[in-house]
Design a protein around this motif. Sequence first.
Motif, PDB file in Angstrom:
ATOM      1  N   LEU A   6       0.836  -1.198   0.000  1.00  9.10           N
ATOM      2  CA  LEU A   6       0.000   0.000   0.000  1.00  9.10           C
ATOM      3  C   LEU A   6       0.875   1.253   0.000  1.00  9.10           C
ATOM      4  O   LEU A   6       0.613   2.206  -0.744  1.00  9.10           O
ATOM      5  N   LEU A   7       1.926   1.243   0.790  1.00 10.20           N
ATOM      6  CA  LEU A   7       2.854   2.370   0.830  1.00 10.20           C
ATOM      7  C   LEU A   7       3.564   2.547  -0.513  1.00 10.20           C
ATOM      8  O   LEU A   7       3.709   3.668  -0.994  1.00 10.20           O
ATOM      9  N   TYR A   8       3.969   1.437  -1.116  1.00 12.58           N
ATOM     10  CA  TYR A   8       4.583   1.515  -2.447  1.00 12.58           C
ATOM     11  C   TYR A   8       3.611   2.117  -3.458  1.00 12.58           C
ATOM     12  O   TYR A   8       3.998   2.902  -4.311  1.00 12.58           O
ATOM     13  N   GLY A   9       2.356   1.749  -3.359  1.00  7.91           N
ATOM     14  CA  GLY A   9       1.347   2.298  -4.257  1.00  7.91           C
ATOM     15  C   GLY A   9       1.174   3.791  -4.086  1.00  7.91           C
ATOM     16  O   GLY A   9       1.033   4.529  -5.061  1.00  7.91           O
ATOM     17  N   VAL A  10       1.191   4.258  -2.828  1.00 10.62           N
ATOM     18  CA  VAL A  10       1.091   5.693  -2.577  1.00 10.62           C
ATOM     19  C   VAL A  10       2.286   6.421  -3.172  1.00 10.62           C
ATOM     20  O   VAL A  10       2.137   7.463  -3.828  1.00 10.62           O
ATOM     21  N   LEU A  11       3.464   5.871  -2.976  1.00 12.37           N
ATOM     22  CA  LEU A  11       4.673   6.491  -3.534  1.00 12.37           C
ATOM     23  C   LEU A  11       4.639   6.486  -5.061  1.00 12.37           C
ATOM     24  O   LEU A  11       5.004   7.482  -5.697  1.00 12.37           O
ATOM     25  N   ILE A  12       4.186   5.393  -5.645  1.00 14.07           N
ATOM     26  CA  ILE A  12       4.075   5.331  -7.103  1.00 14.07           C
ATOM     27  C   ILE A  12       3.090   6.378  -7.599  1.00 14.07           C
ATOM     28  O   ILE A  12       3.337   7.057  -8.601  1.00 14.07           O
ATOM     29  N   GLY A  13       1.974   6.539  -6.903  1.00 16.95           N
ATOM     30  CA  GLY A  13       0.971   7.525  -7.304  1.00 16.95           C
ATOM     31  C   GLY A  13       1.478   8.945  -7.231  1.00 16.95           C
ATOM     32  O   GLY A  13       1.222   9.759  -8.126  1.00 16.95           O
ATOM     33  N   ILE A  14       2.216   9.273  -6.184  1.00 16.75           N
ATOM     34  CA  ILE A  14       2.737  10.632  -6.042  1.00 16.75           C
ATOM     35  C   ILE A  14       3.828  10.910  -7.074  1.00 16.75           C
ATOM     36  O   ILE A  14       3.859  11.975  -7.690  1.00 16.75           O
ATOM     37  N   VAL A  15       4.704   9.932  -7.295  1.00 13.25           N
ATOM     38  CA  VAL A  15       5.766  10.114  -8.289  1.00 13.25           C
ATOM     39  C   VAL A  15       5.174  10.220  -9.692  1.00 13.25           C
ATOM     40  O   VAL A  15       5.619  11.051 -10.499  1.00 13.25           O
ATOM     41  N   GLY A  59      -3.783   5.421 -15.645  1.00 17.03           N
ATOM     42  CA  GLY A  59      -3.098   4.356 -16.374  1.00 17.03           C
ATOM     43  C   GLY A  59      -2.311   3.436 -15.465  1.00 17.03           C
ATOM     44  O   GLY A  59      -2.316   2.211 -15.641  1.00 17.03           O
ATOM     45  N   VAL A  60      -1.658   4.021 -14.464  1.00 15.75           N
ATOM     46  CA  VAL A  60      -0.883   3.212 -13.514  1.00 15.75           C
ATOM     47  C   VAL A  60      -1.812   2.308 -12.706  1.00 15.75           C
ATOM     48  O   VAL A  60      -1.501   1.144 -12.447  1.00 15.75           O
ATOM     49  N   VAL A  77      -4.832   4.859  -5.644  1.00 15.27           N
ATOM     50  CA  VAL A  77      -6.100   5.559  -5.414  1.00 15.27           C
ATOM     51  C   VAL A  77      -5.991   6.462  -4.191  1.00 15.27           C
ATOM     52  O   VAL A  77      -6.460   7.608  -4.198  1.00 15.27           O
ATOM     53  N   PHE A  78      -5.342   5.978  -3.139  1.00  6.60           N
ATOM     54  CA  PHE A  78      -5.153   6.786  -1.934  1.00  6.60           C
ATOM     55  C   PHE A  78      -4.300   8.016  -2.233  1.00  6.60           C
ATOM     56  O   PHE A  78      -4.590   9.117  -1.753  1.00  6.60           O
ATOM     57  N   ALA A  79      -3.258   7.851  -3.031  1.00  5.10           N
ATOM     58  CA  ALA A  79      -2.416   8.986  -3.423  1.00  5.10           C
ATOM     59  C   ALA A  79      -3.219   9.992  -4.233  1.00  5.10           C
ATOM     60  O   ALA A  79      -3.056  11.207  -4.065  1.00  5.10           O
TER      61      ALA A  79
END
Length: 90
Positions: A6-15, A59-60, A77-79
């Motif tokens: 989940l944390l990786y997903g947030v970081l991916i979303g912000i980046v 897309g991600v 989605v959280f990001a």
Amino acid sequence: MKKIDLLYGVLIGIVTAALGVYLYMEFVTDYTIEEGFYILKSQGQLGKLIALGAILNLGVFFLLLKLDKEMMARGVVFATLLLTILTLFA
């Protein structure tokens, strides 16, 4: 392991959103990144820039779902929700 995904997903979303902002500023406007932020902030358009950058998260999100990474997709989605809140205050 699911919480770290989940944390990786947030970081991916912000980046990804930051990459979208960079690409928009580079190819659509005539400003550099620094000039663009100052000008758009003074015009009250910074929130719209952040929203445009977050479009790449769509897309991600679908890519992560296709790769069976549901928790990372939730993080994206959280990001996006965090960026929406940031857009309201920018």
